[in-house]
Write a protein that holds these residues in place. Sequence first.
Motif, PDB file in Angstrom:
ATOM      1  N   VAL A 137     -19.516  -3.802  -2.519  1.00 12.13           N
ATOM      2  CA  VAL A 137     -18.490  -4.099  -3.519  1.00 12.13           C
ATOM      3  C   VAL A 137     -17.108  -3.692  -3.005  1.00 12.13           C
ATOM      4  O   VAL A 137     -16.978  -2.846  -2.118  1.00 12.13           O
ATOM      5  N   VAL A 138     -16.084  -4.315  -3.574  1.00 13.05           N
ATOM      6  CA  VAL A 138     -14.700  -3.971  -3.272  1.00 13.05           C
ATOM      7  C   VAL A 138     -14.337  -2.714  -4.067  1.00 13.05           C
ATOM      8  O   VAL A 138     -14.561  -2.643  -5.280  1.00 13.05           O
ATOM      9  N   HIS A 139     -13.768  -1.728  -3.387  1.00 16.00           N
ATOM     10  CA  HIS A 139     -13.408  -0.467  -4.035  1.00 16.00           C
ATOM     11  C   HIS A 139     -11.907  -0.390  -4.262  1.00 16.00           C
ATOM     12  O   HIS A 139     -11.121  -1.148  -3.675  1.00 16.00           O
ATOM     13  N   GLN A 140     -11.521   0.553  -5.115  1.00 13.09           N
ATOM     14  CA  GLN A 140     -10.104   0.752  -5.408  1.00 13.09           C
ATOM     15  C   GLN A 140      -9.311   1.071  -4.150  1.00 13.09           C
ATOM     16  O   GLN A 140      -8.179   0.604  -3.973  1.00 13.09           O
ATOM     17  N   GLN A 141      -9.895   1.850  -3.252  1.00 13.08           N
ATOM     18  CA  GLN A 141      -9.175   2.205  -2.021  1.00 13.08           C
ATOM     19  C   GLN A 141      -8.911   0.971  -1.157  1.00 13.08           C
ATOM     20  O   GLN A 141      -7.901   0.921  -0.440  1.00 13.08           O
ATOM     21  N   ASP A 142      -9.789  -0.021  -1.206  1.00  9.67           N
ATOM     22  CA  ASP A 142      -9.571  -1.247  -0.436  1.00  9.67           C
ATOM     23  C   ASP A 142      -8.364  -2.016  -0.987  1.00  9.67           C
ATOM     24  O   ASP A 142      -7.518  -2.502  -0.220  1.00  9.67           O
ATOM     25  N   ILE A 143      -8.302  -2.128  -2.306  1.00  7.19           N
ATOM     26  CA  ILE A 143      -7.190  -2.830  -2.933  1.00  7.19           C
ATOM     27  C   ILE A 143      -5.879  -2.083  -2.684  1.00  7.19           C
ATOM     28  O   ILE A 143      -4.851  -2.681  -2.334  1.00  7.19           O
ATOM     29  N   THR A 144      -5.911  -0.764  -2.845  1.00  4.58           N
ATOM     30  CA  THR A 144      -4.714   0.036  -2.633  1.00  4.58           C
ATOM     31  C   THR A 144      -4.223  -0.072  -1.192  1.00  4.58           C
ATOM     32  O   THR A 144      -3.012  -0.133  -0.934  1.00  4.58           O
ATOM     33  N   ALA A 145      -5.157  -0.097  -0.235  1.00  6.12           N
ATOM     34  CA  ALA A 145      -4.770  -0.208   1.171  1.00  6.12           C
ATOM     35  C   ALA A 145      -4.048  -1.525   1.439  1.00  6.12           C
ATOM     36  O   ALA A 145      -3.038  -1.560   2.168  1.00  6.12           O
ATOM     37  N   VAL A 146      -4.532  -2.614   0.863  1.00  2.33           N
ATOM     38  CA  VAL A 146      -3.876  -3.912   1.048  1.00  2.33           C
ATOM     39  C   VAL A 146      -2.489  -3.898   0.408  1.00  2.33           C
ATOM     40  O   VAL A 146      -1.499  -4.343   1.015  1.00  2.33           O
ATOM     41  N   LEU A 147      -2.381  -3.376  -0.804  1.00  7.18           N
ATOM     42  CA  LEU A 147      -1.084  -3.337  -1.494  1.00  7.18           C
ATOM     43  C   LEU A 147      -0.079  -2.490  -0.723  1.00  7.18           C
ATOM     44  O   LEU A 147       1.087  -2.885  -0.549  1.00  7.18           O
ATOM     45  N   ASN A 148      -0.502  -1.331  -0.249  1.00  7.92           N
ATOM     46  CA  ASN A 148       0.416  -0.458   0.492  1.00  7.92           C
ATOM     47  C   ASN A 148       0.899  -1.122   1.773  1.00  7.92           C
ATOM     48  O   ASN A 148       2.071  -0.998   2.156  1.00  7.92           O
ATOM     49  N   ALA A 149      -0.006  -1.834   2.457  1.00  7.25           N
ATOM     50  CA  ALA A 149       0.391  -2.516   3.687  1.00  7.25           C
ATOM     51  C   ALA A 149       1.412  -3.613   3.399  1.00  7.25           C
ATOM     52  O   ALA A 149       2.399  -3.775   4.136  1.00  7.25           O
ATOM     53  N   LEU A 179      -9.413  -2.568 -13.551  1.00 10.14           N
ATOM     54  CA  LEU A 179      -8.590  -2.368 -14.746  1.00 10.14           C
ATOM     55  C   LEU A 179      -7.131  -2.347 -14.316  1.00 10.14           C
ATOM     56  O   LEU A 179      -6.723  -1.546 -13.474  1.00 10.14           O
ATOM     57  N   LEU A 180      -6.327  -3.240 -14.904  1.00 12.90           N
ATOM     58  CA  LEU A 180      -4.906  -3.335 -14.569  1.00 12.90           C
ATOM     59  C   LEU A 180      -4.127  -3.589 -15.849  1.00 12.90           C
ATOM     60  O   LEU A 180      -4.309  -4.630 -16.493  1.00 12.90           O
ATOM     61  N   ASN A 181      -3.272  -2.628 -16.227  1.00  9.04           N
ATOM     62  CA  ASN A 181      -2.443  -2.746 -17.423  1.00  9.04           C
ATOM     63  C   ASN A 181      -3.258  -3.083 -18.669  1.00  9.04           C
ATOM     64  O   ASN A 181      -2.882  -3.938 -19.484  1.00  9.04           O
ATOM     65  N   GLY A 182      -4.409  -2.414 -18.798  1.00  6.18           N
ATOM     66  CA  GLY A 182      -5.218  -2.591 -19.991  1.00  6.18           C
ATOM     67  C   GLY A 182      -6.125  -3.803 -19.998  1.00  6.18           C
ATOM     68  O   GLY A 182      -6.832  -4.041 -20.981  1.00  6.18           O
ATOM     69  N   ARG A 183      -6.132  -4.584 -18.924  1.00  6.37           N
ATOM     70  CA  ARG A 183      -6.986  -5.771 -18.844  1.00  6.37           C
ATOM     71  C   ARG A 183      -7.954  -5.606 -17.683  1.00  6.37           C
ATOM     72  O   ARG A 183      -7.620  -5.024 -16.653  1.00  6.37           O
ATOM     73  N   THR A 184      -9.174  -6.111 -17.859  1.00  7.97           N
ATOM     74  CA  THR A 184     -10.210  -5.982 -16.834  1.00  7.97           C
ATOM     75  C   THR A 184     -10.402  -7.311 -16.108  1.00  7.97           C
ATOM     76  O   THR A 184     -10.282  -8.387 -16.708  1.00  7.97           O
ATOM     77  N   TYR A 185     -10.718  -7.210 -14.823  1.00  6.73           N
ATOM     78  CA  TYR A 185     -10.920  -8.377 -13.976  1.00  6.73           C
ATOM     79  C   TYR A 185     -12.174  -8.169 -13.123  1.00  6.73           C
ATOM     80  O   TYR A 185     -12.491  -7.041 -12.738  1.00  6.73           O
ATOM     81  N   SER A 186     -12.834  -9.268 -12.837  1.00  7.62           N
ATOM     82  CA  SER A 186     -13.991  -9.264 -11.943  1.00  7.62           C
ATOM     83  C   SER A 186     -13.597  -9.926 -10.625  1.00  7.62           C
ATOM     84  O   SER A 186     -12.662 -10.739 -10.583  1.00  7.62           O
ATOM     85  N   PRO A 187     -14.297  -9.591  -9.533  1.00  8.61           N
ATOM     86  CA  PRO A 187     -13.969 -10.221  -8.249  1.00  8.61           C
ATOM     87  C   PRO A 187     -14.290 -11.709  -8.283  1.00  8.61           C
ATOM     88  O   PRO A 187     -15.106 -12.145  -9.097  1.00  8.61           O
ATOM     89  N   PRO A 188     -13.610 -12.491  -7.417  1.00  3.84           N
ATOM     90  CA  PRO A 188     -12.732 -12.068  -6.316  1.00  3.84           C
ATOM     91  C   PRO A 188     -11.365 -11.606  -6.807  1.00  3.84           C
ATOM     92  O   PRO A 188     -10.862 -12.089  -7.816  1.00  3.84           O
ATOM     93  N   TYR A 189     -10.771 -10.665  -6.043  1.00  7.54           N
ATOM     94  CA  TYR A 189      -9.460 -10.132  -6.356  1.00  7.54           C
ATOM     95  C   TYR A 189      -8.430 -10.823  -5.454  1.00  7.54           C
ATOM     96  O   TYR A 189      -8.513 -10.740  -4.232  1.00  7.54           O
ATOM     97  N   VAL A 190      -7.465 -11.495  -6.073  1.00  5.39           N
ATOM     98  CA  VAL A 190      -6.470 -12.279  -5.344  1.00  5.39           C
ATOM     99  C   VAL A 190      -5.129 -11.552  -5.415  1.00  5.39           C
ATOM    100  O   VAL A 190      -4.602 -11.310  -6.500  1.00  5.39           O
ATOM    101  N   ILE A 191      -4.595 -11.204  -4.254  1.00  6.05           N
ATOM    102  CA  ILE A 191      -3.316 -10.512  -4.154  1.00  6.05           C
ATOM    103  C   ILE A 191      -2.330 -11.465  -3.490  1.00  6.05           C
ATOM    104  O   ILE A 191      -2.546 -11.906  -2.354  1.00  6.05           O
ATOM    105  N   THR A 192      -1.242 -11.781  -4.190  1.00  2.02           N
ATOM    106  CA  THR A 192      -0.250 -12.735  -3.712  1.00  2.02           C
ATOM    107  C   THR A 192       1.075 -12.016  -3.485  1.00  2.02           C
ATOM    108  O   THR A 192       1.561 -11.314  -4.377  1.00  2.02           O
ATOM    109  N   ALA A 193       1.642 -12.171  -2.308  1.00  2.00           N
ATOM    110  CA  ALA A 193       2.886 -11.481  -1.959  1.00  2.00           C
ATOM    111  C   ALA A 193       3.892 -12.472  -1.388  1.00  2.00           C
ATOM    112  O   ALA A 193       3.520 -13.391  -0.642  1.00  2.00           O
ATOM    113  N   ILE A 194       5.168 -12.279  -1.731  1.00  2.94           N
ATOM    114  CA  ILE A 194       6.254 -13.085  -1.178  1.00  2.94           C
ATOM    115  C   ILE A 194       7.014 -12.226  -0.173  1.00  2.94           C
ATOM    116  O   ILE A 194       7.331 -11.060  -0.445  1.00  2.94           O
TER     117      ILE A 194
END
Length: 253
Positions: A137-149, A179-194
Amino acid sequence: MKARDATVRRRSAWRFGVPVVCAAAGLLLGATHGVSGGDEIRRSDAPRLVDLVRETQRSVDRLTAERDALAPQIENHHGGSPTAAAALAAITRRADALAPEAALTPLRGPGLVVTLNDAQRDAQGRFPRDASPDDLVVHQQDITAVLNALWSAGAEGIQMQDQRLIATSAPRCVGNTLLLNGRTYSPPYVITAIGDAAAMQRALAAAPLVTLYKQYAVRFGLGYTEETRDVELVGYTAPVRMRFAEPIGPLGY
Protein backbone atom coordinates in the motif's frame (compact mmCIF):
# COMPACT_ATOMS: atom_id res chain seq x y z
CA MET A 1 -17.96 -55.16 47.57
CA LYS A 2 -15.39 -53.99 45.01
CA ALA A 3 -18.10 -52.26 42.99
CA ARG A 4 -19.25 -50.45 46.11
CA ASP A 5 -15.71 -49.33 46.89
CA ALA A 6 -15.31 -47.98 43.34
CA THR A 7 -18.54 -46.02 43.72
CA VAL A 8 -17.29 -44.50 46.98
CA ARG A 9 -13.99 -43.48 45.32
CA ARG A 10 -15.81 -41.82 42.42
CA ARG A 11 -18.00 -39.88 44.83
CA SER A 12 -14.93 -38.76 46.74
CA ALA A 13 -13.30 -37.49 43.54
CA TRP A 14 -16.38 -35.47 42.65
CA ARG A 15 -16.60 -34.10 46.21
CA PHE A 16 -13.09 -32.63 45.96
CA GLY A 17 -13.13 -31.83 42.22
CA VAL A 18 -16.27 -29.67 42.17
CA PRO A 19 -14.97 -27.13 44.75
CA VAL A 20 -11.66 -26.90 42.86
CA VAL A 21 -13.48 -26.15 39.57
CA CYS A 22 -15.70 -23.58 41.29
CA ALA A 23 -12.67 -21.91 42.88
CA ALA A 24 -10.89 -21.71 39.51
CA ALA A 25 -14.00 -20.25 37.87
CA GLY A 26 -14.22 -17.66 40.63
CA LEU A 27 -10.61 -16.65 40.11
CA LEU A 28 -11.19 -16.25 36.36
CA LEU A 29 -14.30 -14.14 36.93
CA GLY A 30 -12.44 -11.97 39.44
CA ALA A 31 -9.52 -11.44 37.08
CA THR A 32 -11.87 -10.56 34.20
CA HIS A 33 -13.70 -8.04 36.38
CA GLY A 34 -10.42 -6.45 37.43
CA VAL A 35 -9.18 -6.11 33.85
CA SER A 36 -12.42 -4.73 32.43
CA GLY A 37 -13.19 -2.44 35.36
CA GLY A 38 -16.74 -3.73 35.41
CA ASP A 39 -17.34 -3.10 31.69
CA GLU A 40 -17.44 -5.48 28.76
CA ILE A 41 -14.00 -6.44 27.45
CA ARG A 42 -15.12 -6.58 23.82
CA ARG A 43 -17.85 -4.05 23.30
CA SER A 44 -19.51 -4.06 19.92
CA ASP A 45 -20.29 -0.36 20.24
CA ALA A 46 -16.67 0.73 20.78
CA PRO A 47 -15.85 3.51 18.30
CA ARG A 48 -13.34 2.71 15.54
CA LEU A 49 -11.00 5.20 13.93
CA VAL A 50 -12.56 4.70 10.50
CA ASP A 51 -16.05 5.33 11.93
CA LEU A 52 -14.83 8.51 13.63
CA VAL A 53 -13.29 9.72 10.35
CA ARG A 54 -16.53 9.05 8.47
CA GLU A 55 -18.55 10.87 11.12
CA THR A 56 -16.16 13.81 10.94
CA GLN A 57 -16.41 13.89 7.15
CA ARG A 58 -20.22 13.99 7.36
CA SER A 59 -19.91 16.90 9.78
CA VAL A 60 -17.50 18.70 7.43
CA ASP A 61 -19.86 18.20 4.49
CA ARG A 62 -22.78 19.56 6.53
CA LEU A 63 -20.85 22.63 7.70
CA THR A 64 -19.57 23.24 4.15
CA ALA A 65 -23.14 23.25 2.86
CA GLU A 66 -24.13 25.72 5.58
CA ARG A 67 -21.16 27.94 4.70
CA ASP A 68 -22.04 27.91 1.01
CA ALA A 69 -25.64 28.82 1.85
CA LEU A 70 -24.53 31.81 3.96
CA ALA A 71 -21.90 33.06 1.48
CA PRO A 72 -24.39 35.01 -0.71
CA GLN A 73 -25.63 36.89 2.36
CA ILE A 74 -22.10 38.04 3.16
CA GLU A 75 -21.42 39.03 -0.45
CA ASN A 76 -24.65 41.07 -0.62
CA HIS A 77 -23.87 42.98 2.57
CA HIS A 78 -22.17 46.30 1.76
CA GLY A 79 -21.96 47.85 5.19
CA GLY A 80 -24.10 50.46 6.88
CA SER A 81 -22.25 53.60 5.77
CA PRO A 82 -20.13 54.94 2.89
CA THR A 83 -17.04 54.72 5.08
CA ALA A 84 -17.70 51.06 5.85
CA ALA A 85 -18.35 50.35 2.16
CA ALA A 86 -15.08 52.01 1.16
CA ALA A 87 -13.15 50.05 3.80
CA LEU A 88 -14.77 46.85 2.64
CA ALA A 89 -13.92 47.61 -0.98
CA ALA A 90 -10.27 48.26 -0.05
CA ILE A 91 -10.06 45.00 1.88
CA THR A 92 -11.66 43.14 -1.02
CA ARG A 93 -9.16 44.59 -3.50
CA ARG A 94 -6.28 43.64 -1.22
CA ALA A 95 -7.64 40.11 -0.81
CA ASP A 96 -8.10 39.73 -4.57
CA ALA A 97 -4.50 40.85 -5.16
CA LEU A 98 -3.17 38.30 -2.67
CA ALA A 99 -5.46 35.45 -3.75
CA PRO A 100 -3.13 34.03 -6.44
CA GLU A 101 -0.18 33.91 -4.00
CA ALA A 102 -2.40 32.22 -1.42
CA ALA A 103 -3.49 29.54 -3.95
CA LEU A 104 -7.09 30.74 -3.79
CA THR A 105 -7.46 31.09 -7.57
CA PRO A 106 -7.10 28.50 -10.35
CA LEU A 107 -3.71 28.15 -12.01
CA ARG A 108 -2.84 26.81 -15.44
CA GLY A 109 0.49 25.97 -17.02
CA PRO A 110 3.04 23.28 -17.89
CA GLY A 111 3.67 20.79 -15.15
CA LEU A 112 4.02 17.24 -13.93
CA VAL A 113 1.46 14.64 -12.83
CA VAL A 114 2.64 11.94 -10.40
CA THR A 115 0.37 8.98 -9.65
CA LEU A 116 0.87 6.51 -6.78
CA ASN A 117 -1.23 3.40 -6.39
CA ASP A 118 -1.48 0.32 -4.19
CA ALA A 119 -0.11 -2.95 -5.54
CA GLN A 120 -2.39 -4.92 -7.86
CA ARG A 121 -2.79 -8.67 -8.08
CA ASP A 122 -1.15 -10.56 -10.94
CA ALA A 123 -2.95 -12.51 -13.67
CA GLN A 124 -3.50 -15.38 -11.22
CA GLY A 125 -4.97 -13.03 -8.64
CA ARG A 126 -1.98 -13.23 -6.30
CA PHE A 127 0.43 -10.82 -4.65
CA PRO A 128 4.17 -11.53 -4.29
CA ARG A 129 4.54 -14.42 -1.84
CA ASP A 130 7.02 -12.71 0.49
CA ALA A 131 5.13 -9.39 0.67
CA SER A 132 3.61 -8.16 3.91
CA PRO A 133 0.43 -6.02 3.91
CA ASP A 134 2.51 -2.87 4.55
CA ASP A 135 4.56 -3.57 1.41
CA LEU A 136 1.49 -3.41 -0.82
CA VAL A 137 0.00 0.00 0.00
CA VAL A 138 0.95 3.65 -0.44
CA HIS A 139 1.93 5.21 2.89
CA GLN A 140 1.79 8.78 4.15
CA GLN A 141 5.58 9.02 4.02
CA ASP A 142 5.51 8.17 0.30
CA ILE A 143 3.05 10.96 -0.45
CA THR A 144 4.93 13.43 1.75
CA ALA A 145 8.23 12.56 0.03
CA VAL A 146 6.75 13.31 -3.41
CA LEU A 147 5.21 16.60 -2.22
CA ASN A 148 8.44 17.76 -0.56
CA ALA A 149 10.44 16.98 -3.69
CA LEU A 150 8.03 18.95 -5.89
CA TRP A 151 8.04 21.97 -3.56
CA SER A 152 11.83 21.89 -3.32
CA ALA A 153 12.05 21.99 -7.12
CA GLY A 154 10.13 25.29 -7.19
CA ALA A 155 6.60 24.10 -7.96
CA GLU A 156 4.30 27.12 -8.38
CA GLY A 157 1.28 25.19 -7.17
CA ILE A 158 0.31 21.63 -6.25
CA GLN A 159 -3.01 19.85 -6.25
CA MET A 160 -3.74 16.43 -4.76
CA GLN A 161 -6.80 14.59 -6.02
CA ASP A 162 -9.31 17.45 -6.46
CA GLN A 163 -7.94 19.78 -3.77
CA ARG A 164 -5.37 22.55 -4.03
CA LEU A 165 -2.64 22.35 -1.39
CA ILE A 166 -1.65 25.34 0.74
CA ALA A 167 0.77 25.81 3.64
CA THR A 168 -1.65 24.29 6.15
CA SER A 169 -2.62 21.26 4.06
CA ALA A 170 -1.61 17.98 5.71
CA PRO A 171 -2.48 14.69 3.97
CA ARG A 172 -2.90 11.91 6.55
CA CYS A 173 -3.28 8.18 6.07
CA VAL A 174 -6.18 6.51 7.87
CA GLY A 175 -6.07 2.77 7.27
CA ASN A 176 -5.82 2.31 3.52
CA THR A 177 -7.36 5.72 2.74
CA LEU A 178 -6.10 9.30 2.69
CA LEU A 179 -7.57 12.11 4.81
CA LEU A 180 -7.16 15.63 3.41
CA ASN A 181 -9.03 18.66 4.77
CA GLY A 182 -11.76 16.50 6.26
CA ARG A 183 -12.35 14.41 3.13
CA THR A 184 -11.21 10.83 2.54
CA TYR A 185 -9.77 9.44 -0.69
CA SER A 186 -8.86 5.98 -1.93
CA PRO A 187 -5.94 5.18 -4.26
CA PRO A 188 -4.76 5.91 -6.85
CA TYR A 189 -3.42 9.19 -5.47
CA VAL A 190 -2.86 11.81 -8.19
CA ILE A 191 -0.51 14.71 -7.43
CA THR A 192 -0.49 17.52 -10.00
CA ALA A 193 2.15 20.26 -9.93
CA ILE A 194 2.79 23.33 -12.11
CA GLY A 195 6.39 24.39 -12.67
CA ASP A 196 9.58 23.29 -14.38
CA ALA A 197 8.81 19.65 -15.14
CA ALA A 198 12.44 18.70 -15.74
CA ALA A 199 13.53 20.23 -12.43
CA MET A 200 10.72 18.47 -10.57
CA GLN A 201 11.66 15.13 -12.13
CA ARG A 202 15.28 15.63 -11.09
CA ALA A 203 14.15 16.40 -7.54
CA LEU A 204 12.02 13.26 -7.46
CA ALA A 205 14.92 11.16 -8.74
CA ALA A 206 17.20 12.57 -6.03
CA ALA A 207 14.77 12.17 -3.11
CA PRO A 208 15.81 9.11 -1.02
CA LEU A 209 12.28 8.17 0.10
CA VAL A 210 10.92 8.48 -3.44
CA THR A 211 13.76 6.24 -4.65
CA LEU A 212 12.88 3.72 -1.95
CA TYR A 213 9.24 3.78 -3.03
CA LYS A 214 10.24 3.17 -6.65
CA GLN A 215 12.23 0.11 -5.52
CA TYR A 216 9.18 -1.22 -3.73
CA ALA A 217 7.12 -0.49 -6.84
CA VAL A 218 9.41 -2.73 -8.88
CA ARG A 219 9.57 -5.44 -6.21
CA PHE A 220 5.94 -5.60 -5.07
CA GLY A 221 3.97 -4.05 -7.92
CA LEU A 222 3.12 -0.66 -6.41
CA GLY A 223 2.03 1.93 -8.95
CA TYR A 224 4.21 4.93 -9.83
CA THR A 225 4.05 7.10 -12.95
CA GLU A 226 5.25 10.58 -13.98
CA GLU A 227 3.62 12.46 -16.85
CA THR A 228 4.65 15.88 -18.19
CA ARG A 229 1.83 17.94 -19.70
CA ASP A 230 -0.12 21.18 -19.39
CA VAL A 231 -2.36 21.07 -16.33
CA GLU A 232 -4.88 23.25 -14.53
CA LEU A 233 -5.14 23.49 -10.75
CA VAL A 234 -8.28 24.48 -8.90
CA GLY A 235 -8.28 27.26 -6.33
CA TYR A 236 -8.35 26.47 -2.63
CA THR A 237 -11.94 26.98 -1.46
CA ALA A 238 -11.97 26.05 2.23
CA PRO A 239 -11.68 28.81 4.86
CA VAL A 240 -8.09 29.87 5.55
CA ARG A 241 -7.42 30.12 9.27
CA MET A 242 -3.94 30.78 10.67
CA ARG A 243 -4.05 29.77 14.31
CA PHE A 244 -0.48 30.60 15.27
CA ALA A 245 0.60 33.29 12.78
CA GLU A 246 1.65 36.67 14.21
CA PRO A 247 2.67 39.89 12.43
CA ILE A 248 6.42 40.52 12.38
CA GLY A 249 6.28 44.29 12.50
CA PRO A 250 3.80 47.05 13.34
CA LEU A 251 2.38 46.95 9.82
CA GLY A 252 2.50 43.17 9.46
CA TYR A 253 5.43 43.15 7.01
